[in-house]
Design an enzyme around this catalytic site. Sequence first.
Site, PDB file in Angstrom:
ATOM      1  N   ARG A  74      -2.714  -2.145  -3.315  1.00  0.00           N
ATOM      2  CA  ARG A  74      -3.936  -1.371  -3.059  1.00  0.00           C
ATOM      3  C   ARG A  74      -3.887  -0.104  -3.911  1.00  0.00           C
ATOM      4  NH1 ARG A  74      -5.136   2.756   1.642  1.00  0.00           N
ATOM      5  NH2 ARG A  74      -7.309   3.114   1.184  1.00  0.00           N
TER       6      ARG A  74
ATOM      7  N   MET B 178      -9.741   8.716  18.722  1.00  0.00           N
ATOM      8  CA  MET B 178     -10.901   8.349  19.537  1.00  0.00           C
ATOM      9  C   MET B 178     -10.508   7.835  20.922  1.00  0.00           C
ATOM     10  SD  MET B 178     -14.076   8.431  19.772  1.00  0.00           S
ATOM     11  CE  MET B 178     -15.298   8.318  18.489  1.00  0.00           C
ATOM     12  N   ARG B 179      -9.324   7.204  21.003  1.00  0.00           N
ATOM     13  CA  ARG B 179      -8.888   6.724  22.325  1.00  0.00           C
ATOM     14  C   ARG B 179      -8.703   7.900  23.285  1.00  0.00           C
ATOM     15  NH1 ARG B 179      -4.508   2.576  20.478  1.00  0.00           N
ATOM     16  NH2 ARG B 179      -4.728   4.135  18.873  1.00  0.00           N
TER      17      ARG B 179
ATOM     18  N   HIS C 282     -13.137   2.536   0.768  1.00  0.00           N
ATOM     19  CA  HIS C 282     -13.172   1.466   1.781  1.00  0.00           C
ATOM     20  C   HIS C 282     -13.856   0.202   1.252  1.00  0.00           C
ATOM     21  CE1 HIS C 282     -13.085   4.643   5.233  1.00  0.00           C
ATOM     22  NE2 HIS C 282     -11.854   4.228   4.955  1.00  0.00           N
TER      23      HIS C 282
ATOM     24  N   LEU D  49     -15.076   2.316  10.722  1.00  0.00           N
ATOM     25  CA  LEU D  49     -14.774   3.518  11.504  1.00  0.00           C
ATOM     26  C   LEU D  49     -13.309   3.528  11.905  1.00  0.00           C
ATOM     27  CD1 LEU D  49     -17.892   3.183  13.862  1.00  0.00           C
ATOM     28  CD2 LEU D  49     -17.764   4.403  11.675  1.00  0.00           C
ATOM     29  N   GLY D  50     -12.492   4.235  11.129  1.00  0.00           N
ATOM     30  CA  GLY D  50     -11.067   4.368  11.463  1.00  0.00           C
ATOM     31  C   GLY D  50     -10.721   5.837  11.466  1.00  0.00           C
ATOM     32  N   ASN D  51      -9.529   6.204  11.002  1.00  0.00           N
ATOM     33  CA  ASN D  51      -9.245   7.633  10.830  1.00  0.00           C
ATOM     34  C   ASN D  51     -10.141   8.207   9.751  1.00  0.00           C
ATOM     35  OD1 ASN D  51      -7.245   8.276  12.779  1.00  0.00           O
ATOM     36  ND2 ASN D  51      -5.873   6.915  11.660  1.00  0.00           N
TER      37      ASN D  51
ATOM     38  N   GLU E 193      -7.969  -5.793   5.396  1.00  0.00           N
ATOM     39  CA  GLU E 193      -7.909  -5.415   3.982  1.00  0.00           C
ATOM     40  C   GLU E 193      -6.759  -6.117   3.273  1.00  0.00           C
ATOM     41  OE1 GLU E 193      -8.404  -1.406   5.643  1.00  0.00           O
ATOM     42  OE2 GLU E 193      -9.255  -0.876   3.705  1.00  0.00           O
TER      43      GLU E 193
ATOM     44  N   ARG F  84     -11.420  14.943   9.205  1.00  0.00           N
ATOM     45  CA  ARG F  84     -12.273  15.381   8.088  1.00  0.00           C
ATOM     46  C   ARG F  84     -13.677  15.696   8.585  1.00  0.00           C
ATOM     47  NH1 ARG F  84     -11.251  10.320   4.365  1.00  0.00           N
ATOM     48  NH2 ARG F  84      -9.155  10.014   5.145  1.00  0.00           N
TER      49      ARG F  84
ATOM     50  N   LYS G 205       3.216   0.756   3.141  1.00  0.00           N
ATOM     51  CA  LYS G 205       2.820  -0.249   4.141  1.00  0.00           C
ATOM     52  C   LYS G 205       2.868  -1.586   3.440  1.00  0.00           C
ATOM     53  CE  LYS G 205      -0.696   1.894   6.966  1.00  0.00           C
ATOM     54  NZ  LYS G 205      -2.147   1.918   7.102  1.00  0.00           N
TER      55      LYS G 205
ATOM     56  N   ASN H  76       0.863  -1.178   0.000  1.00  0.00           N
ATOM     57  CA  ASN H  76       0.000   0.000   0.000  1.00  0.00           C
ATOM     58  C   ASN H  76       0.904   1.234   0.000  1.00  0.00           C
ATOM     59  OD1 ASN H  76      -1.802   2.009   0.509  1.00  0.00           O
ATOM     60  ND2 ASN H  76      -2.675   1.103   2.350  1.00  0.00           N
TER      61      ASN H  76
ATOM     62  N   GLY I  13     -14.661   1.059  15.334  1.00  0.00           N
ATOM     63  CA  GLY I  13     -15.745   0.073  15.306  1.00  0.00           C
ATOM     64  C   GLY I  13     -15.374  -1.213  16.025  1.00  0.00           C
ATOM     65  N   GLU I  14     -14.093  -1.591  15.961  1.00  0.00           N
ATOM     66  CA  GLU I  14     -13.660  -2.849  16.577  1.00  0.00           C
ATOM     67  C   GLU I  14     -13.370  -2.706  18.075  1.00  0.00           C
ATOM     68  OE1 GLU I  14     -10.246  -4.219  14.290  1.00  0.00           O
ATOM     69  OE2 GLU I  14     -11.317  -3.745  12.445  1.00  0.00           O
TER      70      GLU I  14
HETATM   71  P1  ADP Z   1      -6.848   3.864   9.819  1.00  0.00           P
HETATM   72  O1  ADP Z   1      -8.061   4.448   9.165  1.00  0.00           O
HETATM   73  O2  ADP Z   1      -5.681   4.807   9.830  1.00  0.00           O
HETATM   74  O3  ADP Z   1      -6.513   2.453   9.364  1.00  0.00           O
HETATM   75  P2  ADP Z   1      -7.705   2.570  12.269  1.00  0.00           P
HETATM   76  O4  ADP Z   1      -8.706   1.685  11.619  1.00  0.00           O
HETATM   77  O5  ADP Z   1      -6.490   1.943  12.874  1.00  0.00           O
HETATM   78  O6  ADP Z   1      -7.255   3.777  11.352  1.00  0.00           O
HETATM   79  O7  ADP Z   1      -8.491   3.373  13.424  1.00  0.00           O
HETATM   80  C1  ADP Z   1      -7.900   4.386  14.160  1.00  0.00           C
HETATM   81  C2  ADP Z   1      -8.917   4.906  15.172  1.00  0.00           C
HETATM   82  O8  ADP Z   1      -9.304   3.827  16.028  1.00  0.00           O
HETATM   83  C3  ADP Z   1      -8.349   6.009  16.055  1.00  0.00           C
HETATM   84  O9  ADP Z   1      -9.304   7.039  16.221  1.00  0.00           O
HETATM   85  C4  ADP Z   1      -8.124   5.281  17.363  1.00  0.00           C
HETATM   86  O10 ADP Z   1      -8.180   6.130  18.472  1.00  0.00           O
HETATM   87  C5  ADP Z   1      -9.296   4.322  17.358  1.00  0.00           C
HETATM   88  N1  ADP Z   1      -9.107   3.280  18.378  1.00  0.00           N
HETATM   89  C6  ADP Z   1      -8.187   2.293  18.409  1.00  0.00           C
HETATM   90  N2  ADP Z   1      -8.282   1.600  19.565  1.00  0.00           N
HETATM   91  C7  ADP Z   1      -9.281   2.174  20.290  1.00  0.00           C
HETATM   92  C8  ADP Z   1      -9.867   1.942  21.572  1.00  0.00           C
HETATM   93  N3  ADP Z   1      -9.437   0.970  22.355  1.00  0.00           N
HETATM   94  N4  ADP Z   1     -10.885   2.745  21.968  1.00  0.00           N
HETATM   95  C9  ADP Z   1     -11.324   3.753  21.185  1.00  0.00           C
HETATM   96  N5  ADP Z   1     -10.802   4.027  19.982  1.00  0.00           N
HETATM   97  C10 ADP Z   1      -9.811   3.256  19.530  1.00  0.00           C
END
Ligand code: ADP
Length: 395
Positions: free
Chosen positions: A87, A280-281, A176, A205-207, A381, A237, A17, A10, A329-330
């Site tokens: 990718r 989000m963390r 996605h 739900l990621g970045n 992915e 965004r 990556k 990627n 989401g995970e």
């Molecule tokens: P990318 O889109 O860069 O692949 P990821 O799918 O890794 O990103 O998601 C990143 C997001 O997931 C960040 O906002 C991160 O804070 C959030 N995240 C990861 N672990 C946790 C957690 N334990 N609790 C809440 N949010 C989390």
Amino acid sequence: MSARNILVINCGSSSIKFALVNEARTSFSLQGLAERLGSPEAILHWQLGEDKQTRKMPDANHQAALAFILPLAQEVAGGTLDGIGHRVVHGGENFTSASLVDERVLEGIRSSAQLAPLHNPANLIGIEAAMKLFPGLPQVTVFDTAFHQSMPEYAYRYAVPEYLYKEHGVRRYGFHGTSHRYVSQRAAEMTELPVKDSCWLSAHLGNGSSTCAIVNGESRDTSMGLTPLEGLVMGTRSGDVDPNLHSHLARTLGWNLEQIDNMLNRESGLKGLSGLSNDMRTLSEARAAGHAGATLAFDVFCYRLAKSLAGMACALPRLDGLIFTGGIGENSAAARSRTLQFLGLLHLRIDEEANARCVFGVAGEIQSKDSPRILVIPTNEERQIALDTLALLDT
Ligand code: ADP
């Protein structure tokens, strides 16, 4: 025949990556990241099982980094790589599925570059470098947009004059796709429903974040559009805003396009709303400690997600389940729970104990009795790209 090995790549504008995927194993034999390419700080990190290594590569470009990564992958694969899966972000309307790289495919990626000026050229650099280094190896491209090419026209057209679509490609494409496809197939496996007769809502739900409506293995609608800015609130965004915001900012603040672009893509979303972080963390911790900005950002994120999912439901004849995936989401039981508070009208209800268990890679169903299924499914992915590459090698 022994299990085959595919290297998945990627390429970003200054990063690569990579992951080595063996068809018989769920974990990666090798994975890593080359970053700050083209600068004196260029560096490569990789992980082999538990063993982590780093190598400084001052001024290395994509080609130089790949010249190191490819033999390393070959060695870890026991001498042979069976193919490389790349990718690619934007396939425009040229690609509806993965493709074996040839001159026509390269031209198709080039011609979509205007739609993804930051991503497609970087993806091309990776493909061309890999082809030079390993000319005999099959190379396959897997497009983020391809899965969504099955959307009906009423879902992908904007209500703007037709020539903008016909002559300039202005339409909704969605992104996605590899992730939405992977988790919807996993959902069908987990629930023992045939993919070809199953209906899902998916939230990646990621970045970057998007929702998708999937019917019988095909995308019918998705929240991202011409670019990945449309739709949900994301890390930095904005997602949807009033389209007149652009002219409003130009008129009232004298902002130019670059300033508006930068604000909407890099200064907005969770970061802009919270004034604290795009992560989000960090926001979850701050919210627990009573931080007002973090609480608002969290609420807007979840409400807008719920609203998008309710909208996506229009594309489904029935609902077999809602899927959460991506880093948030995970892992964020709190975000899932808050989102579901807004979806009572779809009869979706969460079991909080099950919800709390499904974090850090644990997949499972988290609905309470009498609710449609709600699933947490870690996305993969790289594995999907490897599977697509293998499928093409088999044809
Ligand atoms: P990318 O889109 O860069 O692949 P990821 O799918 O890794 O990103 O998601 C990143 C997001 O997931 C960040 O906002 C991160 O804070 C959030 N995240 C990861 N672990 C946790 C957690 N334990 N609790 C809440 N949010 C989390």
